[in-house]
Design an enzyme around this catalytic site. Structure first.
Site, PDB file in Angstrom:
ATOM      1  CG  HIS A 242       8.914   0.122  -7.479  1.00  0.00           C
ATOM      2  ND1 HIS A 242       9.683   0.089  -6.335  1.00  0.00           N
ATOM      3  CD2 HIS A 242       9.199   1.306  -8.085  1.00  0.00           C
ATOM      4  CE1 HIS A 242      10.400   1.200  -6.252  1.00  0.00           C
ATOM      5  NE2 HIS A 242      10.125   1.947  -7.300  1.00  0.00           N
TER       6      HIS A 242
HETATM    7  C1  BDR Z   1       5.158   2.403  -6.456  1.00  0.00           C
HETATM    8  O1  BDR Z   1       4.759   3.738  -6.746  1.00  0.00           O
HETATM    9  C2  BDR Z   1       4.538   3.894  -8.114  1.00  0.00           C
HETATM   10  O2  BDR Z   1       5.146   5.062  -8.558  1.00  0.00           O
HETATM   11  C3  BDR Z   1       5.039   2.653  -8.800  1.00  0.00           C
HETATM   12  O3  BDR Z   1       4.224   2.340  -9.916  1.00  0.00           O
HETATM   13  C4  BDR Z   1       4.949   1.601  -7.735  1.00  0.00           C
HETATM   14  O4  BDR Z   1       3.671   0.995  -7.703  1.00  0.00           O
HETATM   15  C5  BDR Z   1       6.565   2.407  -5.945  1.00  0.00           C
HETATM   16  O5  BDR Z   1       6.655   3.138  -4.760  1.00  0.00           O
END
Ligand code: BDR
Ligand code: CA
Length: 313
Positions: A242
């Protein structure tokens, strides 16, 4: 000239890889500071993890601040089931020696933006938007001074990952996301629609490990740990990656495509709390407040990430 950025984050293995990518790119990005926020795990862990990462990258000169310890109006929801108890389970990193800054992270954001020339500082948001919203509420004049807010959060076509309707960062503090969406500063969003395309397949992880330096080896350990949950959840060849998409967008925007449209945040419904309602097809006259990125070039993204990790200690 390099672009000045502040990274607001809840590291988080994928946040950590994003920070490494930024620190590996000093010609393009001048990282002014890292500000921790509560999210994946509690603020204390996130601030400690941020300090571990700057040391891993050999950049103890980057100041680390702690911001808000919970959302504006909600009880904090965390994700130890994905990130582990420390939020950064996987690699065995030493306790940090670089001190945490004493100023509150929200005040740091305000003071830095107010002191700089307008339009010269970009905020990179990798976690819940609490710190940035609180800064906007405390000093609304910063909105006109922010060059851009580039954030990982939300989803429209891929809908949700923490609930059927919402992505984690927006779900945790929907009121903060609502403040940010309405603030008037330029916003670019990297939603699940993009990050679900950036899968850390076994071949890509093997290439990361083969780099052989400490940073890439630790990044490999982080992603190997954090993908366990997602591989079972999605059944894909690799877990989504992500937060590094935010930094990749700053480095190579041509890797991504999307369009300007309105994004509004659901704050009242319990069922769809934190949903990012994107008017991608322009069926309303609502303000086109967001550069909403829908697709990304995964090969180009991993080429960039691996090339930059190789430049670190
Ligand atoms: C987001 O949520 C977190 O768990 C990750 O770091 C990312 O920023 C993804 O949904
Ligand atoms: Ca994050």
């Amino acid at each position: 000239m390099s672009r000045k950025i502040i990274i607001d984050t809840d590291p988080g293995q994928d946040d950590a890889v994003a920070i490494l990518l930024a620190l590996a790119s000093p010609q393009e990005l001048d990282v002014l500071a890292i500000v921790a926020v509560a999210g994946n795990v509690g603020l204390h862990h996130n601030a400690t993890n941020a300090r571990k990462i700057v040391e891993l990258a050999g950049r103890s000169d980057i100041p680390v601040y702690a911001g808000c310890s919970g959302p504006m109006r909600r009880t904090l929801v965390t994700a130890e089931h994905v990130h582990g108890e420390t939020g950064l389970d996987g690699p065995d990193l030493p306790d940090p020696t670089v001190p945490l800054q004493t100023q509150h992270g929200v005040d740091y954001i305000i003071d830095t933006l107010m002191a700089a020339a307008p339009g010269t500082i970009t905020l990179c948001a990798l976690g819940p938007l609490t710190n940035i919203a609180m800064a906007l509420i405390k000093q609304p004049a910063i909105a006109a001074r922010i060059a851009e807010i580039v954030l990982m959060g939300g989803a429209y076509f891929e809908v949700g990952n923490i609930t059927p309707a919402a992505e984690f960062n927006i779900y945790v503090d929907p009121e903060a996301a609502d403040v940010v969406m309405r603030c008037g500063a330029p916003i670019t969003m990297l939603p699940l629609d993009v990050t679900h395309q950036m899968q850390s397949t076994p071949a890509r992880l093997a290439a990361m490990l083969a780099i052989g330096n400490n940073s890439a080896t630790a990044a490999h350990a982080m992603l190997t740990f954090s993908e366990t949950f997602d591989l079972v959840k999605y059944g894909w060849a690799g877990a989504p990656l992500h937060d590094p998409t935010v930094i990749a967008f700053l480095l190579l925007p041509e890797l991504f495509e999307g369009r300007r449209c309105n994004v509004s945040i659901e704050t009242t419904s319990e069922l769809t709390r934190g949903m990012t309602v994107a008017d991608y097809w322009h069926v309303t006259n609502r303000d086109r407040n967001v550069n909403y990125l829908r697709n990304g070039d995964a090969e180009g993204f991993y080429d960039l990430l691996l090339d930059r990790l190789a430049r670190l200690p």
